[in-house]
Design a protein around this motif. Structure first.
Motif, PDB file in Angstrom:
ATOM      1  N   LYS A  62       0.731  -1.242  -0.030  1.00  0.00           N
ATOM      2  CA  LYS A  62      -0.536  -0.160  -0.246  1.00  0.00           C
ATOM      3  C   LYS A  62       0.799   0.886  -0.167  1.00  0.00           C
ATOM      4  O   LYS A  62       2.260   0.796   0.300  1.00  0.00           O
ATOM      5  N   GLY A  63       0.090   2.499  -0.657  1.00  0.00           N
ATOM      6  CA  GLY A  63       1.336   3.717  -1.259  1.00  0.00           C
ATOM      7  C   GLY A  63       2.619   3.790  -1.067  1.00  0.00           C
ATOM      8  O   GLY A  63       2.717   4.442  -1.910  1.00  0.00           O
ATOM      9  N   THR A  64       2.348   2.222  -2.181  1.00  0.00           N
ATOM     10  CA  THR A  64       3.685   2.404  -3.612  1.00  0.00           C
ATOM     11  C   THR A  64       3.079   3.545  -4.892  1.00  0.00           C
ATOM     12  O   THR A  64       2.349   3.067  -5.177  1.00  0.00           O
ATOM     13  N   PRO A  65       3.814   4.655  -4.604  1.00  0.00           N
ATOM     14  CA  PRO A  65       3.776   5.165  -5.692  1.00  0.00           C
ATOM     15  C   PRO A  65       3.760   5.000  -7.005  1.00  0.00           C
ATOM     16  O   PRO A  65       5.006   4.452  -7.174  1.00  0.00           O
TER      17      PRO A  65
END
Lengths: 138, 121
Positions: A111-114
């Motif tokens: 989660k939150g991987t750009p």
């Protein structure tokens, strides 16, 4: 005396034609400009053909390479790599020579991987002849 | 001669379309050395703006499901792979939760993703 002077003056009529001979040249130059300019718009991109459908354990070999993305960086088969090293590792797999079913690269992400990191992985896989398979979270 | 030339200019001005990116979507594109000039003709253009809004051919849609239905509808009569390319433009800083459903929607609908980026200098 004043009248005499006025009568004696001869009026000079100038011809005010605008030279239009070069108009067609300008027009054709503009045509050439539009012909060239309108065909030059091309976007730069990478191609990724993602297989659709549910995850199936039967078709996924244990040896399928896995790329894991997180906010900390990239891991390839559980080893930390940077983009250059990832490219080297994928190139070493010689994917273009393999049959389509063996060219799949699993792509997992936290989660939150750009998107930037995703794009780097996509680009690496695509340029080395791989097919991206997105891994869904359980 | 000049008249014909000017008529042709007017024709090109009216008919030519410089870019089909009608929506003014603000996107910071990701960079990579691997990007190449896109040769394929795309059937649809999907964009995810920096504030996470999704655009389908310049029109804002509510979610990834709309993208899937839209792409699926466009691809119903396609025969070859060349007709399945979908352009995907996304802001480089967006988190996975925002863009991944859109990517999956395109894939589910049968589209081949053409992810747009800038070439690293």
């Amino acid at each position: 005396m004043f009248k005499k002077r006025k009568q004696g003056r001869t009026k000079k009529h100038r011809k005010g034609d605008i030279p239009t001979g070069s108009f067609s040249d300008i027009a054709f130059l503009l045509i050439i400009y539009f012909l060239v300019a309108t065909t030059l718009v091309k976007v730069k991109s990478i191609t990724a053909d993602l297989p659709a459908g549910e995850k199936s354990n039967q078709t996924q070999s244990e040896k399928t390479p896995v790329i894991r993305l997180s906010t900390n960086g990239i891991r390839f088969n559980d080893k930390d790599v940077d983009v250059e090293l990832l490219n080297e590792r994928l190139a070493a797999l010689e994917l273009p020579e393999k049959e389509e079913s063996k060219r799949t690269i699993m792509l997992e992400s936290e989660k939150g991987t750009p998107y930037d990191l995703y794009f780097q992985a996509f680009a690496a896989i695509s340029s080395n002849g791989g097919l991206v398979a997105l891994v869904e979270e359980e | 001669m000049g008249d014909i030339a000017f008529l042709l200019i007017i024709f090109f001005l009216v008919c030519s379309e410089v870019s089909k990116d009608k929506a003014n979507v603000r996107v910071t594109l990701p960079e990579s050395e691997k990007v190449e000039k896109m040769e394929a003709t795309v059937v649809a253009r999907i964009a995810v703006s920096e504030d996470g809004e999704i655009y389908f051919d310049g029109v804002r849609v509510d979610g990834a499901k709309d993208v899937e239905w839209g792409v699926r509808a466009l691809l119903t009569n396609t025969v070859t792979d060349d007709q399945r390319h979908v352009q995907f433009k996304c802001d480089a800083n967006l988190p996975k939760e925002t863009f991944e459903p859109v990517l999956k929607a395109i894939a589910e609908a049968g589209g081949i993703i053409e992810a747009v980026g800038e070439k690293t200098n």
